[in-house]
Design a protein around this motif. Sequence first.
Motif, short mmCIF file in Angstrom:
data_model
loop_
_atom_site.label_atom_id
_atom_site.label_comp_id
_atom_site.label_asym_id
_atom_site.label_seq_id
_atom_site.Cartn_x
_atom_site.Cartn_y
_atom_site.Cartn_z
N ILE A 1 49.67 72.39 59.01
CA ILE A 1 49.70 73.85 59.06
C ILE A 1 49.38 74.41 57.66
O ILE A 1 50.01 74.00 56.67
N PHE A 2 48.41 75.32 57.64
CA PHE A 2 48.06 76.00 56.38
C PHE A 2 48.24 77.51 56.57
O PHE A 2 48.08 78.03 57.67
N VAL A 3 48.58 78.18 55.47
CA VAL A 3 48.79 79.63 55.52
C VAL A 3 48.09 80.30 54.33
O VAL A 3 47.84 79.65 53.31
N ASN B 1 53.69 88.71 60.25
CA ASN B 1 52.39 89.32 60.52
C ASN B 1 51.68 89.82 59.27
O ASN B 1 50.89 90.76 59.33
N LYS B 2 51.96 89.21 58.15
CA LYS B 2 51.24 89.55 56.92
C LYS B 2 50.52 88.32 56.36
O LYS B 2 50.00 88.36 55.25
N PHE B 3 50.54 87.24 57.16
CA PHE B 3 49.92 86.00 56.72
C PHE B 3 49.06 85.42 57.83
O PHE B 3 49.32 85.63 59.02
N GLU B 4 48.03 84.69 57.44
CA GLU B 4 47.21 83.95 58.40
C GLU B 4 47.72 82.53 58.49
O GLU B 4 48.13 81.93 57.49
N ILE B 5 47.69 81.97 59.70
CA ILE B 5 48.13 80.59 59.92
C ILE B 5 47.01 79.81 60.58
O ILE B 5 46.37 80.29 61.52
N GLU B 6 46.78 78.60 60.09
CA GLU B 6 45.71 77.76 60.64
C GLU B 6 46.21 76.33 60.76
O GLU B 6 46.80 75.78 59.83
N SER B 7 46.02 75.72 61.92
CA SER B 7 46.39 74.31 62.10
C SER B 7 45.14 73.45 62.00
O SER B 7 44.10 73.80 62.55
N ARG B 8 45.26 72.34 61.29
CA ARG B 8 44.12 71.46 61.06
C ARG B 8 44.47 70.04 61.49
O ARG B 8 45.63 69.63 61.45
N ASP B 9 43.45 69.30 61.88
CA ASP B 9 43.65 67.90 62.27
C ASP B 9 44.12 67.08 61.08
O ASP B 9 43.67 67.28 59.94
N ALA C 1 47.07 77.56 51.66
CA ALA C 1 48.11 76.70 51.10
C ALA C 1 48.75 75.87 52.20
O ALA C 1 48.99 76.37 53.31
N PHE C 2 48.99 74.59 51.92
CA PHE C 2 49.66 73.72 52.88
C PHE C 2 51.11 74.19 53.02
O PHE C 2 51.82 74.38 52.03
N LEU C 3 51.54 74.39 54.25
CA LEU C 3 52.86 74.97 54.50
C LEU C 3 53.99 74.10 53.93
O LEU C 3 55.01 74.62 53.47
N GLY C 4 53.81 72.79 53.94
CA GLY C 4 54.82 71.90 53.37
C GLY C 4 55.04 72.17 51.89
O GLY C 4 56.18 72.16 51.41
N ASP C 5 53.93 72.43 51.17
CA ASP C 5 54.04 72.75 49.74
C ASP C 5 54.70 74.10 49.52
O ASP C 5 55.48 74.28 48.58
#
Length: 245
Positions: free
Chosen positions: A239-241, A222-230, A188-192
Motif C-alpha cells: 500500500i502506497f499513499v 479523504n485528503k490522501f490518495e491510496i494505491e495498492s501495488r503487486d 510513500a510506502f504506508l509501512g514507512d
Amino acid sequence: MENKLAVLIDGDNIPSAYIKEMMEEIAKYGNPTIKRIYGDWTKPHLAKWKAVLLENAINPIQQYGYTQGKNATDSAMIIDAMDILYSDRVDGFCLVSSDSDFTRLATRLREAGKNVIGIGEKKTPEPFIVACDRFIYIEILKAGTRETEMETSKGKSSKKDEFDKITPKVIKLIASTISDVADEDGWAFLGDVGSLLQKKQPNFDSRNYGFQKLTPMINAINKFEIESRDNQRGRFKLIFVRNKD
C-alpha cells in the motif's frame, strides 16, 4: 528470533478488567518471558487482580507501603527493571502504568538500547508517553471500531464518542510524515509512514480514532490518495499513499 519482553505492571494504577486484551496486545510485540505485577496485596482494592494472575501466569510481587502517602510500588518496580536490564535476559520492556513516575525509567531503558512499550489509561501524563518507543491506551483494547459500530448499532446509540476526533492537527501530522518519506512522485510506502508516525508521536494509533488499521483511517480522511501495488516478494499487496494536491 522472537523478542523477549519483561512485562512489569503497576497494580495500584491499572484496572484488572483489561488484562486479557492487554496480554494479547503485548504478544504482538514479542514473547513476555517475565511477567510481574507490583502492589500491596493486603489491600482490598487489589482483590480483583488476584483472580486473573494465575490465568495469565503473572507473578505478584508484594510491596508494603512503608510510609503514608508514598508509593512504594513504584520503587520496587524500578529496582526490578534495572536488575532485569543488567541481567540482559530480555530485548525490551513493557511498562504498564498511568504514572509519570516511570518517565525516567523508560528513558534509562531506551538509553540502554532496549525497546520500551508503555500501556496506560488516557489520563497518562505526556512525559511518560513520549519517553516510550510506543504507548498504547488500554481503553482502545476493549473498544470496537467505527466500522463495527456502523454495522452493529442500527437502532442503537453509537459508541463513536469513545474515540478521538481526527483533528486538522492529526491530518497535518500524517501529511507531513508522508512528505518526509515520499519518493519524487510524492508516493510513500504506508509501512514507512506508520513507522515514522510512531517515532514522531509514540501514542499515535489508528485505533484511538476508531480504525483497526492505518489504511482505512487514511482512506476516511479523504485528503490522501491510496494505491495498492503487486508485491514481487509475497502474495500481499503493498500500500502506497500520497497527499492530494
